[in-house]
Design an enzyme around this catalytic site. Structure first.
Site, PDB file in Angstrom:
ATOM      1  N   ARG A  53     -10.385 -11.442   1.344  1.00 43.88           N
ATOM      2  CA  ARG A  53     -11.232 -12.478   0.730  1.00 43.88           C
ATOM      3  C   ARG A  53     -10.554 -13.834   0.749  1.00 43.88           C
ATOM      4  NH1 ARG A  53     -11.596  -8.941  -4.678  1.00 43.88           N
ATOM      5  NH2 ARG A  53     -11.314  -7.317  -3.121  1.00 43.88           N
ATOM      6  N   LYS A  67       0.844  -1.194   0.000  1.00 43.28           N
ATOM      7  CA  LYS A  67       0.000   0.000   0.000  1.00 43.28           C
ATOM      8  C   LYS A  67       0.885   1.253   0.000  1.00 43.28           C
ATOM      9  CE  LYS A  67      -4.001  -1.854   2.505  1.00 43.28           C
ATOM     10  NZ  LYS A  67      -4.999  -1.635   1.426  1.00 43.28           N
ATOM     11  N   ASP A  90      -7.879  -3.254  10.317  1.00 42.80           N
ATOM     12  CA  ASP A  90      -8.398  -4.266   9.394  1.00 42.80           C
ATOM     13  C   ASP A  90      -8.901  -5.515  10.131  1.00 42.80           C
ATOM     14  OD1 ASP A  90      -9.031  -4.653   6.756  1.00 42.80           O
ATOM     15  OD2 ASP A  90      -7.096  -5.502   6.175  1.00 42.80           O
TER      16      ASP A  90
HETATM   17  N1  BES Z   1      -8.326  -3.792   4.124  1.00 44.16           N
HETATM   18  C1  BES Z   1      -8.351  -3.351   2.776  1.00 44.16           C
HETATM   19  C2  BES Z   1      -9.597  -2.524   2.449  1.00 44.16           C
HETATM   20  C3  BES Z   1      -9.616  -1.112   2.971  1.00 44.16           C
HETATM   21  C4  BES Z   1      -8.876  -0.130   2.365  1.00 44.16           C
HETATM   22  C5  BES Z   1     -10.449  -0.777   4.001  1.00 44.16           C
HETATM   23  C6  BES Z   1      -8.929   1.164   2.837  1.00 44.16           C
HETATM   24  C7  BES Z   1     -10.526   0.524   4.448  1.00 44.16           C
HETATM   25  C8  BES Z   1      -9.757   1.506   3.872  1.00 44.16           C
HETATM   26  C9  BES Z   1      -8.351  -4.548   1.831  1.00 44.16           C
HETATM   27  O1  BES Z   1      -7.606  -5.626   2.252  1.00 44.16           O
HETATM   28  C10 BES Z   1      -7.772  -4.075   0.554  1.00 44.16           C
HETATM   29  O2  BES Z   1      -6.626  -3.733   0.546  1.00 44.16           O
HETATM   30  N2  BES Z   1      -8.570  -4.069  -0.510  1.00 44.16           N
HETATM   31  C11 BES Z   1      -8.142  -3.611  -1.762  1.00 44.16           C
HETATM   32  C12 BES Z   1      -8.743  -4.510  -2.797  1.00 44.16           C
HETATM   33  C13 BES Z   1      -8.190  -4.281  -4.186  1.00 44.16           C
HETATM   34  C14 BES Z   1      -6.746  -4.697  -4.246  1.00 44.16           C
HETATM   35  C15 BES Z   1      -9.023  -5.053  -5.159  1.00 44.16           C
HETATM   36  C16 BES Z   1      -8.628  -2.169  -1.939  1.00 44.16           C
HETATM   37  O3  BES Z   1      -9.724  -1.845  -1.513  1.00 44.16           O
HETATM   38  O4  BES Z   1      -7.856  -1.378  -2.480  1.00 44.16           O
HETATM   39 ZN    ZN Z   2      -7.338  -5.855   4.243  1.00 44.69          ZN
HETATM   40 MN    MN Z   3      -5.578  -5.463   1.629  1.00 42.90          MN
END
Ligand code: BES
Ligand code: ZN
Ligand code: MN
Length: 495
Positions: free
Chosen positions: A352, A278, A289
């Site tokens: 997921r 990230k 999370d």
């Molecule tokens: N935990 C994150 C989702 C998230 C991001 C929650 C920001 C709250 C704030 C999740 O594991 C994630 O990183 N999801 C990705 C999915 C993508 C790679 C398809 C996302 O949302 O960017």
């Molecule tokens: Zn996550």
């Molecule tokens: Mn993630």
């Protein structure tokens, strides 16, 4: 905080402050009238002078009450008497406790349960008072050596007439259990990732299970997960030095044969994104999370505390998502417990991967319904902001029940579609499905992915990415959606 029901007349109270409501158009609640009459029309005079108009959430603290043994009176505006909604009611309560927090008051008598609302009984109103007050007095101090100034308020008496004592006590007990669950969810969530690890979460679950005779806990270790073939879940934890845990809480409050409600909570104690790292800004918030997992653990605690006549299984797959020499790489293909193979196109779509194996594992409990909650997609924040959680599922009746519960609990959710067409986005050239479906409809494709592992039972998914915590200067966990799930369980228990 000590919460209790009090049936004594308000002008006989021994507390430091009485809290009464007034409406617009010079309309008073019954308690405001009682106080007005016993104080030579003090309230009427203040309203006449224009010091308070009765608009919703307006407040006026009267610090000295002449010729009365009342110490203080807090007037709280409720707005137009015929327009007060559940959310406006909660807003007025929040305004009241905000003022109390700024004073040195140690005890209050709250006479706001008498406020008349459509479709709201005393049980609900008293529960809301406890929930809103308790939410406002939460203070995180765990990792501060310089502790924040303590809030002086210690005792909240809620006025209710003697003849309604039974309803009032029920609402009080519900409020206290829900507030405690919100508190523990917030605390687990606010703790940093180096303290709140999968092992820490497992420990919390064990402590809760130990305090109730009809609750058991089983912690599946990585070796157990290997035996079960949880290749998707394990592929995430391989990139972390913290061992993954699959926390399984069993609450037996119902008949031995009754099918359980299975709650699954995403328990990522830190999500760095893994190799698909990230961006740096705001990455600290990925300690949150695990909010779904914390909520599940706390809801089981509250259900047990209220001795709900239900069987509930709480499953929390917990891990970190870290970049490491052994971590998932984009393009890696893993085999889930269901046998389906998954192409990990983005290692940041890790939630997921944990959830899919847990959804398969849930089959063994022959669930009545399965509800998972997860901070799953940033896209949910784009779609619904921080107001509503996303709701998706394969069963209209279950989704409707959750929507209904969310309205009662003032813990909003909004349903998004799970149509077949979206499944297209998860096609992979090299595996049964890909773990990401591109930028479009990110919340829906994440739920589509989960749905492929939830085909054998009634299932709903709550995406709480926007609602589980606040960002910015008020950064902190919200404890959502504890209230929603508790309302769903209470409805099930009574229905
Ligand atoms: N935990 C994150 C989702 C998230 C991001 C929650 C920001 C709250 C704030 C999740 O594991 C994630 O990183 N999801 C990705 C999915 C993508 C790679 C398809 C996302 O949302 O960017
Ligand atoms: Zn996550
Ligand atoms: Mn993630």
């Amino acid at each position: 905080m000590d919460y209790s029901i009090e049936s004594r007349a308000l002008d006989k109270t021994e507390t430091d402050c009485v809290i009464v409501g007034i409406y617009t158009n010079r309309q008073f609640t019954p308690s405001a009238t009682v106080i007005d009459n016993s104080t030579h029309q003090l309230i009427s005079n203040l309203v006449e002078r224009g010091d308070i108009k009765g608009k919703n959430s307006e407040t006026l603290l009267i610090n000295i009450v002449p010729d009365s043994h009342l110490q203080r009176v807090l007037l709280v505006g409720l707005g137009d008497a015929d327009k007060i909604s559940p959310k406006l009611y909660r807003k007025a309560l929040a305004a009241a406790v905000k003022v109390i927090k700024t004073t040195s008051v140690t005890s209050v008598s709250c006479a706001l349960a008498e406020v008349e609302l459509k479709n709201a009984d005393w049980e609900w109103k008293i529960r809301q008072i406890v929930e809103v007050f308790n939410d406002a007095v939460y203070q995180y101090s765990e990792t501060k050596s310089i502790k924040p100034t303590a809030i002086t308020l210690q005792k909240v008496e809620i006025s209710a007439p003697e003849e309604l004592k039974k309803q009032a006590q029920t609402g009080l007990a519900q409020g206290i259990a829900i507030a405690a669950a919100v508190d523990s969810t917030k605390l687990m969530a606010d703790l940093p990732g180096n303290i709140c690890t999968p092992t820490y979460l497992a420990h919390q679950a064990v402590k809760i299970a130990d305090s109730f005779a009809n609750m058991n806990v089983e912690i599946l270790e990585e070796s157990d997960m290997h035996k079960l073939g949880m290749g998707a879940l394990l592929s995430v934890s391989r990139g972390s030095r913290q061992p993954a845990k699959l926390i399984c809480l069993h609450y037996q409050g119902g008949a031995a044969q009754a099918k359980p409600i299975v709650l699954i909570g995403k328990g990522l104690t830190f999500d760095s994104g893994g190799v698909s790292l990230k961006a740096g800004a705001g990455m600290d918030e990925m300690k949150y999370d695990m909010c779904g997992g914390a909520t599940v653990i706390s809801v089981l605690q509250a259900a047990a505390q209220l001795a709900l006549p239900l069987n509930i299984v709480g499953l929390v797959p917990s891990s970190e998502n870290m970049p490491d020499g052994d971590a998932n790489k984009p393009g890696d293909i893993v085999t889930s417990m269901s046998g389906k193979t998954i192409e990990v196109l983005n290692t940041d779509a890790e939630g997921r991967l944990l959830l899919c194996d847990t959804l398969t594992y849930a089959e063994k409990f022959h669930p009545d319904v399965v509800i998972d909650l997860a901070t799953l997609t940033g896209a949910c924040l784009i779609a619904l902001g921080r107001v509503a959680s996303g709701l998706l599922g394969n069963d209209d009746e279950l989704c409707d029940a959750l929507l209904h519960a969310s309205e009662t609990a003032c813990d909003s959710v909004w349903r998004l579609p799970l149509w077949e067409e979206y499944q297209e986005q998860l096609k992979s050239n090299f595996a049964d499905l890909a773990n990401v479906g591109g930028r479009d409809a990110g919340t829906i494709t994440a739920a589509c992915f989960l749905s492929r592992f939830a085909e054998d039972y009634r299932w709903a998914h709550l995406d709480i990415a926007g609602t589980a915590w606040r960002t910015g200067s008020h950064k902190g966990a919200t404890g959502r959606p504890v209230a929603l799930l508790m309302q769903y369980l209470l409805n099930r228990a009574h229905g």
